[in-house]
Design a protein around this motif. Sequence first.
Motif, PDB file in Angstrom:
ATOM      1  N   ILE A 177       0.836  -1.201   0.000  1.00  0.00           N
ATOM      2  CA  ILE A 177       0.000   0.000   0.000  1.00  0.00           C
ATOM      3  C   ILE A 177       0.872   1.252   0.000  1.00  0.00           C
ATOM      4  N   GLY A 178       1.919   1.243   0.832  1.00  0.00           N
ATOM      5  CA  GLY A 178       2.822   2.388   0.849  1.00  0.00           C
ATOM      6  C   GLY A 178       3.516   2.598  -0.482  1.00  0.00           C
ATOM      7  N   LEU A 179       3.947   1.498  -1.117  1.00  0.00           N
ATOM      8  CA  LEU A 179       4.583   1.597  -2.434  1.00  0.00           C
ATOM      9  C   LEU A 179       3.617   2.143  -3.468  1.00  0.00           C
ATOM     10  N   THR A 180       2.372   1.680  -3.439  1.00  0.00           N
ATOM     11  CA  THR A 180       1.371   2.140  -4.405  1.00  0.00           C
ATOM     12  C   THR A 180       1.071   3.626  -4.229  1.00  0.00           C
ATOM     13  N   LEU A 181       0.851   4.056  -2.983  1.00  0.00           N
ATOM     14  CA  LEU A 181       0.541   5.467  -2.731  1.00  0.00           C
ATOM     15  C   LEU A 181       1.708   6.369  -3.096  1.00  0.00           C
ATOM     16  N   ALA A 182       2.936   5.952  -2.727  1.00  0.00           N
ATOM     17  CA  ALA A 182       4.103   6.773  -3.038  1.00  0.00           C
ATOM     18  C   ALA A 182       4.336   6.864  -4.540  1.00  0.00           C
ATOM     19  N   THR A 183       4.145   5.737  -5.254  1.00  0.00           N
ATOM     20  CA  THR A 183       4.325   5.753  -6.707  1.00  0.00           C
ATOM     21  C   THR A 183       3.272   6.625  -7.378  1.00  0.00           C
ATOM     22  N   ALA A 184       2.034   6.523  -6.910  1.00  0.00           N
ATOM     23  CA  ALA A 184       0.977   7.363  -7.480  1.00  0.00           C
ATOM     24  C   ALA A 184       1.261   8.841  -7.228  1.00  0.00           C
ATOM     25  N   TYR A 185       1.764   9.162  -6.043  1.00  0.00           N
ATOM     26  CA  TYR A 185       2.104  10.554  -5.736  1.00  0.00           C
ATOM     27  C   TYR A 185       3.225  11.055  -6.632  1.00  0.00           C
ATOM     28  N   VAL A 186       4.240  10.237  -6.838  1.00  0.00           N
ATOM     29  CA  VAL A 186       5.362  10.636  -7.690  1.00  0.00           C
ATOM     30  C   VAL A 186       4.908  10.819  -9.130  1.00  0.00           C
ATOM     31  N   LEU A 187       4.088   9.906  -9.615  1.00  0.00           N
ATOM     32  CA  LEU A 187       3.597  10.026 -10.999  1.00  0.00           C
ATOM     33  C   LEU A 187       2.721  11.254 -11.176  1.00  0.00           C
ATOM     34  N   PHE A 188       2.020  11.638 -10.143  1.00  0.00           N
ATOM     35  CA  PHE A 188       1.124  12.794 -10.241  1.00  0.00           C
ATOM     36  C   PHE A 188       1.880  14.112 -10.151  1.00  0.00           C
ATOM     37  N   THR A 189       2.893  14.176  -9.300  1.00  0.00           N
ATOM     38  CA  THR A 189       3.574  15.445  -9.055  1.00  0.00           C
ATOM     39  C   THR A 189       4.823  15.653  -9.903  1.00  0.00           C
ATOM     40  N   SER A 190       5.393  14.601 -10.453  1.00  0.00           N
ATOM     41  CA  SER A 190       6.672  14.723 -11.172  1.00  0.00           C
ATOM     42  C   SER A 190       6.587  14.157 -12.580  1.00  0.00           C
ATOM     43  N   GLN A 191       5.494  14.407 -13.262  1.00  0.00           N
ATOM     44  CA  GLN A 191       5.332  13.852 -14.609  1.00  0.00           C
ATOM     45  C   GLN A 191       6.389  14.397 -15.568  1.00  0.00           C
ATOM     46  N   ASP A 192       6.600  15.703 -15.547  1.00  0.00           N
ATOM     47  CA  ASP A 192       7.558  16.310 -16.485  1.00  0.00           C
ATOM     48  C   ASP A 192       8.979  15.826 -16.224  1.00  0.00           C
ATOM     49  N   ARG A 193       9.332  15.731 -14.964  1.00  0.00           N
ATOM     50  CA  ARG A 193      10.692  15.294 -14.640  1.00  0.00           C
ATOM     51  C   ARG A 193      10.906  13.839 -15.043  1.00  0.00           C
ATOM     52  N   ILE A 194       9.904  12.982 -14.821  1.00  0.00           N
ATOM     53  CA  ILE A 194      10.036  11.582 -15.209  1.00  0.00           C
ATOM     54  C   ILE A 194      10.133  11.436 -16.714  1.00  0.00           C
ATOM     55  N   LYS A 195       9.338  12.212 -17.456  1.00  0.00           N
ATOM     56  CA  LYS A 195       9.414  12.155 -18.915  1.00  0.00           C
ATOM     57  C   LYS A 195      10.762  12.587 -19.424  1.00  0.00           C
ATOM     58  N   SER A 196      11.318  13.622 -18.816  1.00  0.00           N
ATOM     59  CA  SER A 196      12.647  14.102 -19.256  1.00  0.00           C
ATOM     60  C   SER A 196      13.731  13.082 -18.938  1.00  0.00           C
ATOM     61  N   GLN A 197      13.586  12.345 -17.821  1.00  0.00           N
ATOM     62  CA  GLN A 197      14.570  11.320 -17.486  1.00  0.00           C
ATOM     63  C   GLN A 197      14.462  10.141 -18.438  1.00  0.00           C
ATOM     64  N   LEU A 198      13.235   9.770 -18.822  1.00  0.00           N
ATOM     65  CA  LEU A 198      13.049   8.636 -19.728  1.00  0.00           C
ATOM     66  C   LEU A 198      13.499   8.963 -21.143  1.00  0.00           C
ATOM     67  N   ASN A 199      13.414  10.221 -21.548  1.00  0.00           N
ATOM     68  CA  ASN A 199      13.792  10.604 -22.906  1.00  0.00           C
ATOM     69  C   ASN A 199      15.299  10.714 -23.090  1.00  0.00           C
ATOM     70  N   LYS A 200      16.055  10.725 -21.981  1.00  0.00           N
ATOM     71  CA  LYS A 200      17.515  10.841 -22.102  1.00  0.00           C
ATOM     72  C   LYS A 200      18.116   9.541 -22.589  1.00  0.00           C
TER      73      LYS A 200
END
Length: 200
Positions: A177-200
Amino acid sequence: MGDQNKTPSIFSPYSSADPSMNVPVTAGAAGSIMSPYLNFDPSYINPGADSQFIFPEGANRQRGRLELSFSQIGGSVFVGAAVGGLNGLYTGLRETNANQLTGAVRRTQMLNFITKQGASSAQTLGVVALMYSIFGVVLSYGRGVDDELNTVVAGTATGLLFKCSAGWKKCARGGAIGLTLATAYVLFTSQDRIKSQLNK
């Protein structure tokens, strides 16, 4: 004699213009003088529209985990108290209606339900937020980086620790549950940063 009746020039109102800034310098009706040094265009000070805050040398422009932890813990306590109070209100209404209580007895029972469940929920969420903040601060200082990985690991560790005394099955469920909530929070708040990391 005529010179004695004259008001000193420093107290008399005047009107002039500053030729270098082309800004009129006038006095009010009461005779107060506006200094030409205070009458200027603020855009000259900050032409780039950058942040107008002064930071000490070496300080970050964003609050770190330690500073954010205080507001997270306090906010969790207030949210827990509000949710628990509403749940206690609902439970109190249902129980007092079932027992057909009225008057002062019903009010007392309602207050008991609201305060007990509000305090219990506030304590639970406060403890969870405290554990999450401790894990986050330790990871941030230990790794020297405050990133999304710290959030996910802190959330998972919080779920594991919170349910560790209830057996390994509930402990694993709490970690999931903690992993799911933390991952959902990260995906919601850091979408642009994650996309930029994946595009590198």
